[in-house]
Design a protein around this motif. Sequence first.
Motif, PDB file in Angstrom:
ATOM      1  N   ASP A 295       0.831  -1.197   0.000  1.00 15.03           N
ATOM      2  CA  ASP A 295       0.000   0.000   0.000  1.00 15.03           C
ATOM      3  C   ASP A 295       0.868   1.249   0.000  1.00 15.03           C
ATOM      4  OD1 ASP A 295      -2.801  -1.117   0.386  1.00 15.03           O
ATOM      5  OD2 ASP A 295      -1.704  -2.069   2.035  1.00 15.03           O
TER       6      ASP A 295
ATOM      7  N   ASN B 146       2.278  -1.737  -9.611  1.00 13.04           N
ATOM      8  CA  ASN B 146       1.325  -1.456  -8.536  1.00 13.04           C
ATOM      9  C   ASN B 146       0.787  -0.032  -8.714  1.00 13.04           C
ATOM     10  OD1 ASN B 146      -0.052  -1.133  -6.137  1.00 13.04           O
ATOM     11  ND2 ASN B 146       1.650  -1.702  -4.810  1.00 13.04           N
TER      12      ASN B 146
ATOM     13  N   ASN C 140      -1.729   1.711  -7.857  1.00  9.26           N
ATOM     14  CA  ASN C 140      -2.405   2.454  -6.793  1.00  9.26           C
ATOM     15  C   ASN C 140      -1.531   2.684  -5.562  1.00  9.26           C
ATOM     16  OD1 ASN C 140      -4.810   2.574  -8.308  1.00  9.26           O
ATOM     17  ND2 ASN C 140      -5.381   0.512  -7.618  1.00  9.26           N
TER      18      ASN C 140
ATOM     19  N   TYR D 168      -5.891   8.473   2.542  1.00  5.79           N
ATOM     20  CA  TYR D 168      -7.291   8.918   2.582  1.00  5.79           C
ATOM     21  C   TYR D 168      -7.765   9.274   1.171  1.00  5.79           C
ATOM     22  CZ  TYR D 168     -11.477  11.582   3.617  1.00  5.79           C
ATOM     23  OH  TYR D 168     -12.773  12.035   3.642  1.00  5.79           O
ATOM     24  N   ARG D 169      -6.926   9.987   0.434  1.00  5.49           N
ATOM     25  CA  ARG D 169      -7.277  10.338  -0.948  1.00  5.49           C
ATOM     26  C   ARG D 169      -7.502   9.086  -1.786  1.00  5.49           C
ATOM     27  NH1 ARG D 169      -4.305  10.711  -5.648  1.00  5.49           N
ATOM     28  NH2 ARG D 169      -5.035  12.232  -7.210  1.00  5.49           N
ATOM     29  N   ARG D 170      -6.648   8.078  -1.564  1.00  2.49           N
ATOM     30  CA  ARG D 170      -6.807   6.833  -2.330  1.00  2.49           C
ATOM     31  C   ARG D 170      -8.116   6.136  -1.980  1.00  2.49           C
ATOM     32  NH1 ARG D 170      -2.829   1.627  -1.901  1.00  2.49           N
ATOM     33  NH2 ARG D 170      -4.063   1.372   0.002  1.00  2.49           N
ATOM     34  N   ALA D 171      -8.492   6.193  -0.696  1.00  4.17           N
ATOM     35  CA  ALA D 171      -9.756   5.579  -0.285  1.00  4.17           C
ATOM     36  C   ALA D 171     -10.947   6.244  -0.970  1.00  4.17           C
ATOM     37  CB  ALA D 171      -9.903   5.653   1.235  1.00  4.17           C
TER      38      ALA D 171
ATOM     39  N   THR E 169     -10.672   8.247  -4.008  1.00  2.00           N
ATOM     40  CA  THR E 169     -10.556   8.282  -5.472  1.00  2.00           C
ATOM     41  C   THR E 169     -10.122   6.964  -6.098  1.00  2.00           C
ATOM     42  OG1 THR E 169      -8.211   8.939  -5.473  1.00  2.00           O
ATOM     43  CG2 THR E 169      -9.864  10.702  -5.281  1.00  2.00           C
ATOM     44  N   GLY E 170      -9.536   6.084  -5.281  1.00  2.00           N
ATOM     45  CA  GLY E 170      -8.989   4.841  -5.814  1.00  2.00           C
ATOM     46  C   GLY E 170      -7.627   5.010  -6.455  1.00  2.00           C
ATOM     47  N   GLN E 171      -7.037   6.187  -6.343  1.00  4.86           N
ATOM     48  CA  GLN E 171      -5.763   6.477  -7.000  1.00  4.86           C
ATOM     49  C   GLN E 171      -4.622   6.595  -6.002  1.00  4.86           C
ATOM     50  OE1 GLN E 171      -6.675  10.156  -8.960  1.00  4.86           O
ATOM     51  NE2 GLN E 171      -7.782   9.178 -10.634  1.00  4.86           N
ATOM     52  N   GLY E 172      -3.479   6.055  -6.409  1.00  8.05           N
ATOM     53  CA  GLY E 172      -2.278   6.216  -5.605  1.00  8.05           C
ATOM     54  C   GLY E 172      -1.695   7.608  -5.784  1.00  8.05           C
ATOM     55  N   GLN E 173      -0.517   7.825  -5.210  1.00 12.32           N
ATOM     56  CA  GLN E 173       0.064   9.167  -5.261  1.00 12.32           C
ATOM     57  C   GLN E 173       1.558   9.090  -4.995  1.00 12.32           C
ATOM     58  OE1 GLN E 173      -1.750  11.896  -2.460  1.00 12.32           O
ATOM     59  NE2 GLN E 173      -1.648  13.587  -3.910  1.00 12.32           N
TER      60      GLN E 173
END
Length: 400
Positions: free
Chosen positions: A93, A118, A120, A187-190, A192-196
């Motif tokens: 993650d 990976n 996300n 939190y953003r991934r939760a 939008t579903g996008q990693g960063q």
Amino acid sequence: MRAFKGVRVIDFSRVLSGPVAAQMLGLLDADVIKVEPTGDGDQLRGVLTDPEMAAKRMSPAFLTVNLNKRSIALDLKSDAGRAAAAKLVENADVVVENFVPGVAAKLGIDYESVRAANPNVVYCSISGYGQNGPKSGERAYDVAVQADSGMMTLTGHPETGPTRVGFMLIDMTTGISAAYAIASALYRRAVTGQGQYLDVAMYDTALQMMSCQAADYMMRGNHPGLLGNGSPTAQPTAGAFETSDGILLLATLTSAQQEGCFRALGLEESLLDPRYSTEPARQENFKTGLALIQAAMKSRTTEEWLPILKKHGVAVQAVRDLDTSLSDPQLAHRGILVDASGSGLKEKTDLIGAPFLANEDGPLQEATAPVTVGQDTREVLEELGCTPDEIDAILDSVNT
């Protein structure tokens, strides 16, 4: 359920800033796998300590930033080690690294390489000056950034010149900044579903910590200079003062607090003197007012002054050593110390944990102590689905 239960963090970082960030997640129940170089492991294991602890590769500095992690030892310059690292990041993650910019790419664990397998992933790079820009490739240590950022020109005495802060302030706060960035990205991934990708720099953190002074300079061209133990309020009632047996630090931000200090010290009549009757007047007559306060403070002991000054609304504390501070009942009441017994340590070992509490599912107050280099290598590789032959190949590369 703690905030990061079920989150897997691959921690490629060394020394302080990256390990602090990963530990903050681990204390909220993330599964943190620390990837260490083969042999001696993280260099922090053997520094800032005595020869006995260094030989055990368990320095106190290492222990306090590697709670609640598992350790896997890999030679990232070998084919087997790189293959294992690729498997580690495949389902991670979060990935944390603090190599000099460019090194992660050479090892095949940079953001683009990890994201290809990976998409996300939340990937956090920590460095001295950031991943790009004219100084991005420079090596950075805490004290060097203290010097380069201007922090040392705010610390020290006019008579003796600038001085460093006596602990790894920038390393530690950069780690906390990185943990905040990672938490926000998760939190953003939760949502939008996008990693960063996150780029965290020690230099930026140092400037952020000096933001009040930096803003004053950018807006007014004002540089406070070296204050020693004085106060930027330029009030004679603020700063460090000798008592008959110690030192007290007084902070008086408001006029009421400044006047309360005069009254506490038995200097009520001085408040009728035009030189000390108003806040601007006290600033203008700082030196003579300071002499009054200094002389009065020496008339009693530290313990005698504390209740008197507090009764008059003055924020005051004794200048204490670490032993006194760590044995303060308030610390035990807060539960900030983490029981990290084990791994060849003393039967009872307390270390500093996360600096906050929560009414439910807060940071762990009992955590697994840092382990020996690569102690969990086989277990982690088995979890990744590596075959016995692959595991043997990786362990062979570790032992050669």
